[in-house]
Structures are given as structure tokens and as C-alpha cells.
Design an enzyme around this catalytic site. Structure first.
Site, PDB file in Angstrom:
ATOM      1  N   ASP A  65       0.059  -0.854   2.662  1.00 41.80           N
ATOM      2  CA  ASP A  65       1.194  -1.462   1.972  1.00 41.80           C
ATOM      3  C   ASP A  65       0.890  -1.329   0.479  1.00 41.80           C
ATOM      4  O   ASP A  65      -0.016  -1.969  -0.036  1.00 41.80           O
ATOM      5  CB  ASP A  65       1.304  -2.944   2.382  1.00 41.80           C
ATOM      6  CG  ASP A  65       2.409  -3.682   1.621  1.00 41.80           C
ATOM      7  OD1 ASP A  65       3.061  -3.061   0.744  1.00 41.80           O
ATOM      8  OD2 ASP A  65       2.619  -4.881   1.898  1.00 41.80           O
ATOM      9  N   TRP A  81       0.864 -11.272   1.930  1.00 46.17           N
ATOM     10  CA  TRP A  81       1.592 -10.151   2.523  1.00 46.17           C
ATOM     11  C   TRP A  81       0.785  -9.516   3.642  1.00 46.17           C
ATOM     12  O   TRP A  81       1.321  -9.148   4.691  1.00 46.17           O
ATOM     13  CB  TRP A  81       1.968  -9.113   1.459  1.00 46.17           C
ATOM     14  CG  TRP A  81       2.891  -9.680   0.423  1.00 46.17           C
ATOM     15  CD1 TRP A  81       2.619  -9.871  -0.899  1.00 46.17           C
ATOM     16  CD2 TRP A  81       4.241 -10.143   0.612  1.00 46.17           C
ATOM     17  NE1 TRP A  81       3.701 -10.428  -1.533  1.00 46.17           N
ATOM     18  CE2 TRP A  81       4.704 -10.601  -0.634  1.00 46.17           C
ATOM     19  CE3 TRP A  81       5.085 -10.221   1.726  1.00 46.17           C
ATOM     20  CZ2 TRP A  81       5.990 -11.130  -0.807  1.00 46.17           C
ATOM     21  CZ3 TRP A  81       6.366 -10.746   1.556  1.00 46.17           C
ATOM     22  CH2 TRP A  81       6.804 -11.190   0.312  1.00 46.17           C
ATOM     23  N   LYS A 122       9.096  -3.447  -7.112  1.00 44.60           N
ATOM     24  CA  LYS A 122       8.022  -3.783  -8.036  1.00 44.60           C
ATOM     25  C   LYS A 122       7.808  -2.658  -9.051  1.00 44.60           C
ATOM     26  O   LYS A 122       7.802  -2.906 -10.242  1.00 44.60           O
ATOM     27  CB  LYS A 122       6.712  -4.065  -7.298  1.00 44.60           C
ATOM     28  CG  LYS A 122       6.502  -5.500  -6.831  1.00 44.60           C
ATOM     29  CD  LYS A 122       7.205  -5.891  -5.615  1.00 44.60           C
ATOM     30  CE  LYS A 122       7.036  -7.304  -5.166  1.00 44.60           C
ATOM     31  NZ  LYS A 122       6.850  -7.404  -3.710  1.00 44.60           N
TER      32      LYS A 122
HETATM   33  C1  LIG Z   1       6.839  -7.929  -2.454  1.00 40.46           C
HETATM   34  C2  LIG Z   1       5.897  -7.452  -1.435  1.00 40.46           C
HETATM   35  C3  LIG Z   1       6.264  -7.312  -0.080  1.00 40.46           C
HETATM   36  C4  LIG Z   1       7.627  -7.732   0.446  1.00 40.46           C
HETATM   37  O1  LIG Z   1       8.594  -6.833   0.071  1.00 40.46           O
HETATM   38  P1  LIG Z   1      10.109  -6.960   0.588  1.00 40.46           P
HETATM   39  O2  LIG Z   1      10.687  -5.673   0.146  1.00 40.46           O
HETATM   40  O3  LIG Z   1      10.699  -8.162  -0.077  1.00 40.46           O
HETATM   41  O4  LIG Z   1      10.078  -7.113   2.057  1.00 40.46           O
HETATM   42  C5  LIG Z   1       5.329  -6.803   0.798  1.00 40.46           C
HETATM   43  N1  LIG Z   1       4.108  -6.452   0.389  1.00 40.46           N
HETATM   44  C6  LIG Z   1       3.706  -6.586  -0.903  1.00 40.46           C
HETATM   45  C7  LIG Z   1       2.326  -6.175  -1.288  1.00 40.46           C
HETATM   46  C8  LIG Z   1       4.594  -7.087  -1.854  1.00 40.46           C
HETATM   47  O5  LIG Z   1       4.205  -7.208  -3.121  1.00 40.46           O
END
Ligand SMILES: *Cc1c(COP(=O)(O)O)cnc(C)c1O
Length: 355
Positions: A166, A99, A190
Site C-alpha cells: 500500500d 491502515w 495524497k
Molecule cells: C489514506 C490512506 C488509505 C485510505 O485511502 P482511501 O482511498 O480513502 O480508501 C489507505 N492507506 C494509506 C496508507 C493511506 O494513507
């Protein structure tokens, strides 16, 4: 049989969230209509957004000067929205996984990107510690929890430039000092709600400094000004996220979550370290409390498929590791009950006895 949901995302949610959302889909607030068939600007829906924003601010102790937004597009849209709004000349990125790499790739469309460090050479099994953040960068971007590789940065870093994080897979899992961050974003699916909404926490004073024109929908200021209602927001995911926020507050907030998360993760890591069949993949000091990655030891590799089937037969769901790591990944998000971790540990012990 009771299922133990270790899915990495979308993932386990509190029963409270699922039941209340199901009710609102059938009949919202007793108004005789579904939450899906009323205006997002109606007097019934506005309080949902207001309360969700207020709860995020309260639970994360967000200081004055920050805005909380609920946006569409997933965390992946933030990979480009962050540089679109904040990168004038140069940005710094810490590359700790898939990511993080994707975020970095998007930033390169907008300016110079300095990768301060990367653990790619070790298949991202640790978080680099020795790096220098260039003082002339517009911001420094990190990924606090690496969902795929099971490493986590559980310390609020000191950065000479605005820190962007993030936090998709560890938001609200522990107390953080928001004042150390310029912007935090997290896809809901998540730790918070169903897919479709992303939380953004942004320090207002960072905005409006880049010289490029920004399309209206991609400009954070649009959404701040309109209270996340510039266009139709993801109504049901926001409602579900609000339920999780209420659940979290009821249980004692992020400090209580952290305590529970440490307990769950310690139990499982202890078993991985004790069991003769398994070995953890992440560097011990960087082990994630949210995604616990482990594989079969070299001499037992041929048992991997068999353990997967064995665990599935005991109700374990979603423990197959991501293809880039292999083996197993147990995601132990806020809503995963301790009893599920205990059930997995029991399965690991049982399997060890059989071999
Ligand atoms: C799942 C995830 C993403 C992507 O998320 P989306 O909502 O599917 O774009 C980005 N960063 C991390 C750390 C993730 O776990």
C-alpha cells in the site's frame, strides 16, 4: 494571505493540475463540452487513460509483465480486493499502523493471516525490522508510508513470496524497484490527484491462481482486459492525475522528487530537533519524508493549542496531528512547495522566541 497546505489527504496538488483540470471541466480539448459530459469511450477521453498508464510505466520504470489500472473504490477497496484475488490459504502482514491494521482485518475474511510483526505496542512509532516472512504464504503485505504515524519504509524489501504494498501516501515520491513487488496500490488523493481513483500496478502472472469465484468488478483480470474501462471509470480524477504525472515528469521524475522531498523533510526535522519546544514522535531511522509528526515537549504541553492558532494565523492549514498521535503533523507531499516548509519553520522559531 497565502495558505500553506499541510493537509494529510486529500492534500496539496500542483497548481498545474488544478488549473488544467478546471479548464477541462469547462471546455475539454476545445470541443465545446465539459470532460464530465462526454463518453469515457470517446476518442477524446481514451488518450487520457492511455497517456496516464504510459506515464506511470515510464516514471516508475515498470518492467514488462505488469499492468497499470485506474480503479474506483479507494485504497480501502484494495484491502479486500488483494486477498480476494491472491489469498488461497495464507497471507503475511506487517502491522505498522491504522491502515495496515485495516488491510489485515479484511484479509482474515479470506484465509489465514500471519502478522509477522507489529509496532502497535509503541503506538506505531517505528517500523519493525526483525521478522520472518513465511515462505509458504501466498503474499506479504506492507504499508510503505504510515500516513497517521509518520513512519516510512523507504527500502524495497526482499521477500520470498510476492510483496504487496500500500503506497497510498508515498507513491511517486522516490524511485523504487517495481520488479521486487507483486502488486502496488495507491489512492490518488495524497500524492497524485483528487479522491476517487486508485492506481494498481499488478504483476500479471500472479492472477488466476485462487480457487474461489471472484465477482467481475473485483477481479483484476476484468480491468486488465478492458483497460480500466470495464465500467465508467472516475474520469475527472484520472484526468487530474494525468496532469500531476506530466508535472512530475517535467520536474525531472521521481529522482528529482526524492531530492526535493529529502530537502524539505530534512529542513523540518532539523528544526523539530533544534527547537526547545518540540519533539518528533517517530523513531529517527523510520521518519517519513511525507508526514512529519511532532508534539510539544512535556513541559510545554499546555502551549499546544496556542501554537496551533499561532500557525493558523500565519497561513498554515492542516497541521493538527491525527487524534491517535496528537500534536502536529505536517504533510510534505510532492506538491508542497519548499517555501511552505520554510514558513512553518519560521513560525516555530517565532513561537519559540515568544516562550
Ligand atoms: C489514506 C490512506 C488509505 C485510505 O485511502 P482511501 O482511498 O480513502 O480508501 C489507505 N492507506 C494509506 C496508507 C493511506 O494513507
Amino acid at each position: 494571505m497565502k495558505k500553506h497546505n499541510f493537509n494529510a489527504g486529500p492534500s496539496v496538488l500542483p497548481q498545474f493540475t488544478i488549473e488544467n483540470t478546471a479548464k477541462a471541466v469547462l471546455d475539454f480539448n476545445g470541443i465545446g463540452l465539459s470532460i464530465m459530459e462526454i463518453s469515457h469511450r470517446s476518442k477524446d477521453f481514451q488518450p487520457v487513460v492511455d497517456e496516464a498508464v504510459a506515464l506511470v510505466k515510464e516514471l516508475m520504470s515498470i518492467p514488462e509483465g505488469y499492468s497499470v489500472l485506474f480503479l474506483g473504490g479507494g485504497a480501502s477497496l484494495q484491502f479486500c480486493m488483494v486477498p480476494f484475488n491472491l489469498l488461497e490459504k495464507k497471507a503475511a502482514y506487517l502491522n505498522t499502523g491504522t491502515w495496515a491494521s485495516k488491510a489485515e482485518k479484511e484479509a482474515k475474511l479470506f484465509g489465514e493471516v500471519v502478522e509477522v510483526a507489529s509496532s502497535k505496542g509503541a503506538n506505531f512509532n517505528y517500523i519493525p525490522k526483525d521478522f520472518t516472512i513465511p515462505a509458504d504464504a501466498d503474499y506479504f503485505h506492507i504499508t510503505t508510508n504510515n500516513t497517521i504515524f509518520g513512519t516510512e519504509l523507504r527500502k524495497d524489501l526482499d521477500s520470498p513470496v510476492p510483496l504487496i504494498a500500500d503506497m497510498s501516501s508515498d507513491i511517486l515520491s522516490r524511485p523504487i524497484d517495481v520488479s521486487k513487488y507483486g502488486l502496488i496500490y495507491a489512492g490518488a488523493q495524497k500524492n497524485l490527484g483528487p479522491a476517487g481513483v486508485t492506481i494498481v500496478i499488478v504483476k500479471d502472472e500472479l492472477l488466476g491462481k485462487v480457487s474461489r469465484p471472484i465477482p467481475t468488478m473485483l477481479d483484476y483480470r476484468t480491468h486488465i482486459k478492458e483497460g480500466s474501462m470495464f465500467n465508467t471509470p472516475p474520469v475527472v480524477p484520472i484526468y487530474a492525475s494525468l496532469q500531476t504525472l506530466k508535472w512530475l515528469k517535467e520536474l525531472g521524475g521521481v529522482s528529482a522528487m526524492e531530492k526535493m522531498n529529502i530537502e524539505k523533510a530534512s529542513l523540518l526535522y532539523d528544526e523539530i530537533d533544534r527547537n526547545k519546544l518540540f519533539v518528533g514522535t517517530a523513531a529517527t531511522e523510520d521518519r517519513s519524508l511525507m508526514n512529519i509528526c511532532f508534539v510539544m515537549k512535556e513541559e510545554y504541553k499546555e502551549l499546544e493549542d496556542e501554537f496551533g492558532k499561532f500557525a493558523a494565523a500565519q497561513g498554515m492549514v492542516g497541521i493538527k496531528g491525527h487524534r491517535s498521535v496528537g500534536g502536529f503533523r505536517a504533510s510534505t507531499y510532492n506538491a508542497l512547495p519548499k517555501e511552505s516548509v520554510v514558513a512553518l519553520i519560521d513560525a516555530m522559531k517565532e513561537f519559540e522566541k515568544l516562550h
